[in-house]
Design a protein around this motif. Structure first.
Motif, PDB file in Angstrom:
ATOM      1  N   LEU A  33      38.632  39.802  48.650  1.00 19.88           N
ATOM      2  CA  LEU A  33      38.259  39.914  49.361  1.00 19.88           C
ATOM      3  C   LEU A  33      37.341  41.669  48.683  1.00 19.88           C
ATOM      4  O   LEU A  33      36.395  42.525  49.226  1.00 19.88           O
ATOM      5  CB  LEU A  33      39.828  40.891  50.061  1.00 19.88           C
ATOM      6  CG  LEU A  33      40.135  40.335  51.377  1.00 19.88           C
ATOM      7  CD1 LEU A  33      41.329  41.072  52.026  1.00 19.88           C
ATOM      8  CD2 LEU A  33      39.295  40.190  52.486  1.00 19.88           C
ATOM      9  N   ALA A  34      38.681  42.287  47.600  1.00 20.90           N
ATOM     10  CA  ALA A  34      37.488  43.140  46.468  1.00 20.90           C
ATOM     11  C   ALA A  34      36.576  42.608  46.006  1.00 20.90           C
ATOM     12  O   ALA A  34      35.521  42.884  46.123  1.00 20.90           O
ATOM     13  CB  ALA A  34      39.005  43.790  45.853  1.00 20.90           C
ATOM     14  N   LEU A  35      36.713  41.780  45.015  1.00 26.81           N
ATOM     15  CA  LEU A  35      35.289  41.544  44.387  1.00 26.81           C
ATOM     16  C   LEU A  35      35.079  39.316  44.385  1.00 26.81           C
ATOM     17  O   LEU A  35      35.581  38.720  43.425  1.00 26.81           O
ATOM     18  CB  LEU A  35      36.132  41.631  42.801  1.00 26.81           C
ATOM     19  CG  LEU A  35      36.426  42.482  43.090  1.00 26.81           C
ATOM     20  CD1 LEU A  35      36.993  42.905  41.307  1.00 26.81           C
ATOM     21  CD2 LEU A  35      34.886  43.660  42.265  1.00 26.81           C
ATOM     22  N   PRO A  36      34.381  39.565  45.665  1.00 26.46           N
ATOM     23  CA  PRO A  36      34.051  37.894  46.063  1.00 26.46           C
ATOM     24  C   PRO A  36      33.024  36.895  45.399  1.00 26.46           C
ATOM     25  O   PRO A  36      33.969  36.146  45.052  1.00 26.46           O
ATOM     26  CB  PRO A  36      33.573  37.629  47.242  1.00 26.46           C
ATOM     27  CG  PRO A  36      32.907  39.430  48.030  1.00 26.46           C
ATOM     28  CD  PRO A  36      34.352  39.941  46.709  1.00 26.46           C
ATOM     29  N   VAL A  83      51.185  45.528  48.299  1.00 21.56           N
ATOM     30  CA  VAL A  83      50.628  44.757  47.421  1.00 21.56           C
ATOM     31  C   VAL A  83      48.969  45.266  47.758  1.00 21.56           C
ATOM     32  O   VAL A  83      48.053  45.853  46.134  1.00 21.56           O
ATOM     33  CB  VAL A  83      50.263  43.534  47.797  1.00 21.56           C
ATOM     34  CG1 VAL A  83      49.656  42.482  46.574  1.00 21.56           C
ATOM     35  CG2 VAL A  83      52.027  43.034  47.124  1.00 21.56           C
ATOM     36  N   PHE A  84      48.389  44.825  48.265  1.00 23.27           N
ATOM     37  CA  PHE A  84      46.947  45.778  49.112  1.00 23.27           C
ATOM     38  C   PHE A  84      46.147  47.423  48.435  1.00 23.27           C
ATOM     39  O   PHE A  84      46.212  47.542  47.060  1.00 23.27           O
ATOM     40  CB  PHE A  84      46.451  45.739  50.305  1.00 23.27           C
ATOM     41  CG  PHE A  84      45.456  46.481  50.968  1.00 23.27           C
ATOM     42  CD1 PHE A  84      43.980  45.871  50.693  1.00 23.27           C
ATOM     43  CD2 PHE A  84      44.921  48.018  51.156  1.00 23.27           C
ATOM     44  CE1 PHE A  84      42.872  46.203  50.649  1.00 23.27           C
ATOM     45  CE2 PHE A  84      44.077  48.091  51.381  1.00 23.27           C
ATOM     46  CZ  PHE A  84      43.139  47.340  50.830  1.00 23.27           C
ATOM     47  N   LEU A  85      47.936  47.851  49.151  1.00 23.64           N
ATOM     48  CA  LEU A  85      47.280  49.829  48.064  1.00 23.64           C
ATOM     49  C   LEU A  85      47.708  49.444  46.802  1.00 23.64           C
ATOM     50  O   LEU A  85      47.229  50.395  45.500  1.00 23.64           O
ATOM     51  CB  LEU A  85      48.359  50.223  48.992  1.00 23.64           C
ATOM     52  CG  LEU A  85      48.262  50.614  50.293  1.00 23.64           C
ATOM     53  CD1 LEU A  85      49.300  51.638  50.785  1.00 23.64           C
ATOM     54  CD2 LEU A  85      46.870  51.217  50.551  1.00 23.64           C
ATOM     55  N   LEU A  86      48.867  48.790  45.540  1.00 24.79           N
ATOM     56  CA  LEU A  86      49.173  48.509  44.167  1.00 24.79           C
ATOM     57  C   LEU A  86      47.609  48.451  43.829  1.00 24.79           C
ATOM     58  O   LEU A  86      47.661  48.670  42.828  1.00 24.79           O
ATOM     59  CB  LEU A  86      50.408  47.777  44.521  1.00 24.79           C
ATOM     60  CG  LEU A  86      50.330  47.834  42.568  1.00 24.79           C
ATOM     61  CD1 LEU A  86      50.859  48.834  41.875  1.00 24.79           C
ATOM     62  CD2 LEU A  86      51.506  46.239  42.552  1.00 24.79           C
ATOM     63  N   LEU A  87      46.727  47.245  44.135  1.00 20.45           N
ATOM     64  CA  LEU A  87      46.027  46.324  43.322  1.00 20.45           C
ATOM     65  C   LEU A  87      44.864  46.965  43.920  1.00 20.45           C
ATOM     66  O   LEU A  87      44.222  47.564  42.822  1.00 20.45           O
ATOM     67  CB  LEU A  87      46.149  44.798  44.184  1.00 20.45           C
ATOM     68  CG  LEU A  87      47.072  43.722  43.806  1.00 20.45           C
ATOM     69  CD1 LEU A  87      46.720  42.155  44.288  1.00 20.45           C
ATOM     70  CD2 LEU A  87      46.680  43.797  41.840  1.00 20.45           C
ATOM     71  N   ARG A 104      40.986  50.555  41.180  1.00 24.00           N
ATOM     72  CA  ARG A 104      40.091  52.674  41.203  1.00 24.00           C
ATOM     73  C   ARG A 104      40.705  52.723  39.588  1.00 24.00           C
ATOM     74  O   ARG A 104      39.516  53.559  39.122  1.00 24.00           O
ATOM     75  CB  ARG A 104      40.663  53.184  41.726  1.00 24.00           C
ATOM     76  CG  ARG A 104      40.255  52.897  43.622  1.00 24.00           C
ATOM     77  CD  ARG A 104      40.471  53.228  44.763  1.00 24.00           C
ATOM     78  NE  ARG A 104      39.405  52.631  45.525  1.00 24.00           N
ATOM     79  CZ  ARG A 104      39.672  53.604  47.139  1.00 24.00           C
ATOM     80  NH1 ARG A 104      40.710  54.148  47.468  1.00 24.00           N
ATOM     81  NH2 ARG A 104      39.309  52.822  47.840  1.00 24.00           N
ATOM     82  N   HIS A 105      41.984  52.388  39.459  1.00 25.38           N
ATOM     83  CA  HIS A 105      41.908  52.371  37.992  1.00 25.38           C
ATOM     84  C   HIS A 105      41.496  52.290  36.622  1.00 25.38           C
ATOM     85  O   HIS A 105      41.012  53.143  35.856  1.00 25.38           O
ATOM     86  CB  HIS A 105      43.739  52.763  37.587  1.00 25.38           C
ATOM     87  CG  HIS A 105      44.052  53.497  36.027  1.00 25.38           C
ATOM     88  ND1 HIS A 105      43.764  55.106  36.291  1.00 25.38           N
ATOM     89  CD2 HIS A 105      44.452  53.002  35.445  1.00 25.38           C
ATOM     90  CE1 HIS A 105      44.367  54.576  34.618  1.00 25.38           C
ATOM     91  NE2 HIS A 105      44.536  53.783  34.611  1.00 25.38           N
TER      92      HIS A 105
END
Length: 159
Positions: A45-48, A145-149, A154-155
């Motif tokens: 979802l983040a980096l397809p 898991v979504f919030l952690l990843l 972002r970090h």
């Protein structure tokens, strides 16, 4: 995948693999969430463009080796689940985290049913309702898991 902090993506996938084989008490082992699937779906979802079906197939194949199952069973199910995510990633991104959790639950159920179907085709496996217990824990764990990843992404400024 290895350029621009691809090492972090690989590290999260390796941690998911380790969580998938970590021993648990028998009373809760039936509820073991689909760690590899959750992490793969997040990165898809983040980096397809970096994490895709090939990555899912490789991770599923590694999971087959680690779990001692017939080679290709988890790889096929994982690739099919991730294919659905990659094709629809723009739609899934627009949902809230709780709506995404329900979609992940459907994907997890589909994953387990494909694994069951392939194992049933290859050997004499009987379907039991507790085979779908991991779907419940996968749904519950997705928001965290979504919030952690996302925080990790972002970090480390992974793009």
């Amino acid at each position: 995948m290895f350029s621009n902090n691809g090492f972090i993506i690989l590290l999260t996938l390796l941690i998911a693999l380790m969580a998938s084989i970590t021993p648990m008490p028998l009373s809760v082992d039936a509820f073991r969430p689909d760690w590899v699937l959750i992490v793969l779906v997040y990165w898809c979802l983040a980096l397809p463009n970096k994490v895709n079906i090939i990555t899912a197939w490789v991770m599923g194949f590694i999971l087959d080796v680690l779990l001692g199952s017939v080679l290709g069973v988890h790889a096929c199910a994982m690739a099919l689940s991730v294919y659905i995510v990659v094709v629809n990633f723009q739609k899934i991104r627009n949902f809230s985290v709780w709506q995404q959790a329900l979609i992940i639950g459907v994907l997890s159920a589909q994953y387990h049913l494909v694994v069951f179907w392939l194992q049933r085709f290859l050997s004499d496996v009987v379907f039991l309702p507790n085979y779908l217990y991991p779907v419940i824990t996968t749904i519950v764990l997705w928001p965290w898991v979504f919030l952690l990843l996302r925080r990790v992404r972002r970090h480390f400024r992974i793009k």
